[in-house]
Design a protein around this motif. Sequence first.
Motif, mmCIF file in Angstrom:
data_model
loop_
_atom_site.group_PDB
_atom_site.id
_atom_site.type_symbol
_atom_site.label_atom_id
_atom_site.label_comp_id
_atom_site.label_asym_id
_atom_site.label_seq_id
_atom_site.Cartn_x
_atom_site.Cartn_y
_atom_site.Cartn_z
ATOM 1 N N GLY A 143 8.327 38.724 18.773
ATOM 2 C CA GLY A 143 8.376 37.223 19.036
ATOM 3 C C GLY A 143 9.737 36.531 18.862
ATOM 4 N N PRO A 144 9.898 35.457 18.989
ATOM 5 C CA PRO A 144 11.551 34.843 19.263
ATOM 6 C C PRO A 144 12.104 35.090 17.778
ATOM 7 C CG PRO A 144 9.708 33.249 19.209
ATOM 8 C CD PRO A 144 9.069 34.386 19.308
ATOM 9 N N HIS A 162 14.174 37.910 17.784
ATOM 10 C CA HIS A 162 15.231 38.261 19.182
ATOM 11 C C HIS A 162 16.589 38.252 18.576
ATOM 12 C CE1 HIS A 162 12.111 36.620 22.248
ATOM 13 N NE2 HIS A 162 11.610 37.560 21.714
ATOM 14 N N ARG A 195 15.452 30.681 14.017
ATOM 15 C CA ARG A 195 16.093 31.605 15.106
ATOM 16 C C ARG A 195 17.409 31.372 15.902
ATOM 17 N NH1 ARG A 195 12.179 28.139 16.627
ATOM 18 N NH2 ARG A 195 13.413 27.362 18.563
ATOM 19 N N ASP A 232 14.016 27.686 27.777
ATOM 20 C CA ASP A 232 13.923 28.794 26.791
ATOM 21 C C ASP A 232 13.362 28.244 25.437
ATOM 22 O OD1 ASP A 232 13.820 30.449 28.676
ATOM 23 O OD2 ASP A 232 15.750 31.763 27.840
ATOM 24 N N ASN A 233 14.538 27.427 24.840
ATOM 25 C CA ASN A 233 14.157 26.842 23.535
ATOM 26 C C ASN A 233 12.707 25.952 23.643
ATOM 27 O OD1 ASN A 233 14.637 24.399 21.527
ATOM 28 N ND2 ASN A 233 16.192 26.178 20.822
ATOM 29 N N THR A 256 9.737 27.969 23.493
ATOM 30 C CA THR A 256 9.318 28.504 22.248
ATOM 31 C C THR A 256 8.795 27.600 21.381
ATOM 32 O OG1 THR A 256 11.240 30.285 22.428
ATOM 33 C CG2 THR A 256 10.671 29.662 20.223
ATOM 34 N N GLN A 257 9.401 26.360 21.275
ATOM 35 C CA GLN A 257 8.872 25.384 20.349
ATOM 36 C C GLN A 257 7.469 24.991 20.740
ATOM 37 O OE1 GLN A 257 11.734 25.022 17.787
ATOM 38 N NE2 GLN A 257 10.570 23.050 17.949
ATOM 39 N N LYS A 300 5.063 27.112 22.523
ATOM 40 C CA LYS A 300 4.188 27.967 22.346
ATOM 41 C C LYS A 300 3.921 28.302 20.678
ATOM 42 C CE LYS A 300 4.671 30.948 26.325
ATOM 43 N NZ LYS A 300 2.969 30.876 26.499
ATOM 44 N N TYR A 301 4.887 28.120 19.702
ATOM 45 C CA TYR A 301 4.719 28.558 18.422
ATOM 46 C C TYR A 301 4.613 27.134 17.567
ATOM 47 C CZ TYR A 301 5.900 33.277 19.808
ATOM 48 O OH TYR A 301 5.957 34.183 20.211
#
Length: 634
Positions: free
Chosen positions: A94-95, A98, A447, A546-547, A550-551, A553-554
């Motif tokens: 998960g991010p 990373h 993150r 990408d940011n 992530t925001q 999806k989570y």
Amino acid sequence: MHKIPSFLVDKFDVVVVGAGHAGTEAALAAARMNCKTALLTISLDSIVSMDCNPNIGGTGKGHLAREVDALGGEIAKNIDRTFIQSRMLNLSKGPAVHSLRVQADKRAYHQEMKKVLENQENLLLTQGEAVELVVEEGQVKGVLTDTGAFYQAKTVVLATGTYLRGRIYMGEVNFPSGPNMRKPANAFSKSLEDLGFDLMRMKTGTPARVHRDSIDFSGMEVQEGDQEIVPFSFENIGEDFSDHDQVKCYLTYTTPECHAIIEENLHRSAMYLGDIEGQGPRYCPSIEDKVVRFSGRDSHQVFLEPEGLTTKEIYVQGISSSLPVEVQMALYKKIEGLENCVFMRPAYAIEYDAIDARVLDLSLEHMEIGGLFCAGQINGSSGYEEAAAQGIMAGINAARKVQKKDPLILDRSQAYIGVLIDDLVTKGTREPYRMMTSRAEYRLTLRQDNADLRLTQIGWDIGLVSRDRYAGYLFRKEGIEKESQRLKAIQVNPTPENNEKLEALGSTPLKNAISLAELLRRPELDYDKVAIFDPDRPQVRRDIRDNVVTQIKYEGYIEKQERQISQFKKLEEKPLDRDLDYMAIEGLRNEAKEKLTKIRPSSLGQASRITGVSPADINVLLIYLEQKRRGKLK
């Protein structure tokens, strides 16, 4: 004052002792905040010297380096200038975990940072060994060096690294030394002890460096750098690093024969001889410790990492040792590919003085000596990134004290820096502290990709972030918000055509209309795959998309964590007076009274994290604070 005849060099707002990763960040922060600053180093040739591993970042540590950068620090920019390999770790996870990890050219890293320091306004960089911290009536007054030079100061930052009464161990051989056989600082510890510091011994170590031409790489696993390079500094997002040459690293393993040599010679290891008082780092053990603790294992990983483009020294990561040099040579030659290796520098353990960081406030200022700040390994931490994180905070707060402003304190919900400092000053440590993602309760919101969104506004507000850097931050922030809203506004209808596309992507057909953002939450779909439902998609920079992904999806997990943070804040926002008489509070257990009196937490939240303070004790304090608020206490 010291018996050496002294002379006044100059008067400074901030004097920093030590030019490692902590000291350089502290000095640069103070100078950039318009404070007249002096940076003292025992040797100009050892500025940010990478005396252990030749890399920056890794799990947890990469988060710290990004946060220092987001605040306006130098570590990330310097590694972007001098890296020789870059890899993003844990992409299969998960991010939250990373982590960017990059190999440095050690000599170039030192040279580039020295150049930055030499060209920094308001900063005097000078060589000299500090021998006395001068304190009068509970207030720091300056630093005296071995030549009698006195640097008068309103505030002082101690960032002494592993130099304080440093001693190197290689089996039965041991001698006073700083890291990498440099001159140790033997006098300064006595000055601290005279001021009432309770010093403790810490231990760390490093492996041997071997000559590249003596290694057989043919049977080793090659570790290439990433093709698409992600810069460490937010300032360099969008820069093209595609033509940046990268070196190869290699993976090999120890063997049973190697372990047998270690077991036969354990009695000669400095750790097992009992010569070393200090506790070593739990999460970076010596090869002797690994063999003893994991006796059932036939092999351990060994990473071969080049130390630079202008040297043939290879760092043998995973084989730090305090065994005699002849034993080291024998066991290294039992490692696959190192059968004919030639030592350039032997492995060694180093022991040094550190303080109990529980004498510090969350600002990193000493609670009894006004104007004295401490950062890095003197506080019991281990690692370049941990040092840099404390250094920038100590430098910021030293400058703010000079400016008669409240200190900047980052809490555990704001940054890994907050976790690091809170752990050190609240819980203390008896072994070198290393940052890991598991130490952060709110790691999904902390993150590495959003460090700028969390901290750059703070860096700008305190005067540490440049105008250009701030403009870049605003552009990125606006881009993330705009793309997120755009994806939420696009509707995908359950038409036969759309459902056919979804089935082709291995996803379930729609029954009701949903937003493109909701569709993107499906684990089997990503930003590129949903492009077929987004024909008018604008060009979006990679880091921004990408940011956003992530925001999205989570989002559910992030919202849950934000609720937890809200609960956390309630305790953090209940202040405790520094002079509170805990011994007089009825209902507190004796252990809690002793711990609270010693550490003097600034809030109920900090009190709750002190070892020995129970939930029942916190309830007693809650009742006490409520009674005080209602005026029922005298």
